[in-house]
Design a protein around this motif. Sequence first.
Motif, mmCIF file in Angstrom:
data_model
loop_
_atom_site.group_PDB
_atom_site.id
_atom_site.type_symbol
_atom_site.label_atom_id
_atom_site.label_comp_id
_atom_site.label_asym_id
_atom_site.label_seq_id
_atom_site.Cartn_x
_atom_site.Cartn_y
_atom_site.Cartn_z
ATOM 1 N N ASP A 9 -0.561 2.963 -5.511
ATOM 2 C CA ASP A 9 -1.692 3.826 -5.176
ATOM 3 C C ASP A 9 -3.026 3.245 -5.638
ATOM 4 O O ASP A 9 -4.004 3.251 -4.909
ATOM 5 C CB ASP A 9 -1.499 5.212 -5.798
ATOM 6 N N GLY A 10 -3.093 2.783 -6.849
ATOM 7 C CA GLY A 10 -4.356 2.279 -7.375
ATOM 8 C C GLY A 10 -4.189 1.839 -8.816
ATOM 9 O O GLY A 10 -3.072 1.651 -9.312
ATOM 10 N N GLY A 11 -5.307 1.689 -9.506
ATOM 11 C CA GLY A 11 -5.274 1.307 -10.908
ATOM 12 C C GLY A 11 -4.973 -0.167 -11.094
ATOM 13 O O GLY A 11 -5.220 -1.007 -10.227
ATOM 14 N N PHE A 45 -7.449 -0.771 -0.910
ATOM 15 C CA PHE A 45 -7.104 -0.082 -2.152
ATOM 16 C C PHE A 45 -8.315 0.554 -2.833
ATOM 17 O O PHE A 45 -8.181 1.105 -3.928
ATOM 18 C CB PHE A 45 -6.442 -1.061 -3.127
ATOM 19 N N GLY A 46 -9.476 0.472 -2.214
ATOM 20 C CA GLY A 46 -10.656 1.097 -2.786
ATOM 21 C C GLY A 46 -11.174 0.405 -4.034
ATOM 22 O O GLY A 46 -11.699 1.072 -4.941
ATOM 23 N N LEU A 47 -11.071 -0.911 -4.103
ATOM 24 C CA LEU A 47 -11.544 -1.670 -5.261
ATOM 25 C C LEU A 47 -12.953 -2.189 -5.006
ATOM 26 O O LEU A 47 -13.348 -2.408 -3.850
ATOM 27 C CB LEU A 47 -10.600 -2.849 -5.550
ATOM 28 N N CYS A 98 -9.461 -5.232 -1.107
ATOM 29 C CA CYS A 98 -10.386 -4.342 -1.825
ATOM 30 C C CYS A 98 -10.701 -3.093 -1.015
ATOM 31 O O CYS A 98 -10.754 -1.980 -1.557
ATOM 32 C CB CYS A 98 -11.676 -5.099 -2.154
ATOM 33 N N ALA A 132 -2.798 -1.893 -8.386
ATOM 34 C CA ALA A 132 -3.503 -2.289 -7.165
ATOM 35 C C ALA A 132 -4.319 -3.556 -7.393
ATOM 36 O O ALA A 132 -4.395 -4.429 -6.515
ATOM 37 C CB ALA A 132 -4.406 -1.147 -6.700
ATOM 38 N N GLU A 133 -4.934 -3.663 -8.556
ATOM 39 C CA GLU A 133 -5.700 -4.871 -8.867
ATOM 40 C C GLU A 133 -4.810 -6.101 -8.886
ATOM 41 O O GLU A 133 -5.193 -7.169 -8.390
ATOM 42 C CB GLU A 133 -6.401 -4.688 -10.218
ATOM 43 N N ARG A 141 0.828 -1.213 0.000
ATOM 44 C CA ARG A 141 0.000 0.000 0.000
ATOM 45 C C ARG A 141 0.853 1.250 0.000
ATOM 46 O O ARG A 141 0.443 2.299 -0.527
ATOM 47 C CB ARG A 141 -0.932 0.010 1.220
#
Length: 273
Positions: free
Chosen positions: A74-76, A152-154, A149, A79-80, A70
Amino acid sequence: MSVVPAEVLPGGARAVAEPVREPAELAPRARLWPSLVAVYRAQLSRARVARIPLLFVATFQSVGILIMMRGVVDGGREAEAVVAGSAVLVVAFVALNLLAQYFGQLRASGGLDHYATLPVPPAAVVLGAAGAYASFTVPGTLVTAVFGCVLFGLPLTHLWVLALVIPLAGAALSGLGAAFGLLAPRPELATVLGQLGMSAALLLGVLPPDRMPESVRFTRDLLPSTYGVEAFARTFGADPDWAFVLGDLAVCAGVGVVSLAVATWAYRRAAVR
C-alpha cells in the motif's frame, strides 16, 4: 709486389665496419581516457540498433513489477523499497544479463583477438563496453522511477539522486557482468550466470527487506545493487538522512572499483589464451 687492403681479403684480419642501425621506434601506447572514449563511441554505435527493444524490455519488466506489487503493497517503507528496487532493476538487467552475454559471445567468437591487437589499455575495453550498455538504462530507469512514484504516491523531489545511483550501481553491476562473461568457459554458462545475477537483483532488491528472513537479508547485503536501492529509497522521506545516502553510494563506488578491476584482470586472462 702489389699491396691489397685487408678489408677485401676473404680471411682478412679486419672486417668492414657496418653502419649501426638505430632500433625502430614504436608508436606510443594510447592513453586510458582517449582509448575509453573511442571504445565507448564504437560500442554505443554498435548497440544503437538494439536500443529500442532493449529499452522496451528492461522498462516493461520493471513497470510490470510495479503494477503487480501495487496489489500487495500500500505505501510506506515497503512502497519506497519497491519503487527503488524496480528502478535499479533496469540497470541490473543490462549490466548483469546483457553484458555477461556480450562478453561471453565475444570470447567464444574470437572477438577478443581484435581488441588484443589494438594499442589500448584493457581497462578501456571493459569500461567502454560497460559504459555504452549502461547508457541505455538511463531513460528506462527514469520512466520506471516516475511511474512508480506516481503509482504509489511518493514524492518526485529527489529524483536527481538517480544521476549518482545509475552510474555507481551500474559500475558495480557491470564489473560483475563483464567478469561473468569473461571467466565463463562457455557462452551458455555466461548467459546463465548473468540471468541468475539479475534474478537475485530482482528478488532481493524489489521485495521489501522487512518481510525477508534474517539469512536472506544477509545475502541481500552482499549484492552490490542493494546499496543503490537503499540510497534511492532513503530520499523518499520528508527529511532524508544524506549521510546514509552518501554512505550507500560510497559502497557502490567501492564495489564498482573492485568489480571493474576484476573484470579487467579477466579480460587480460581471456585475451592471452
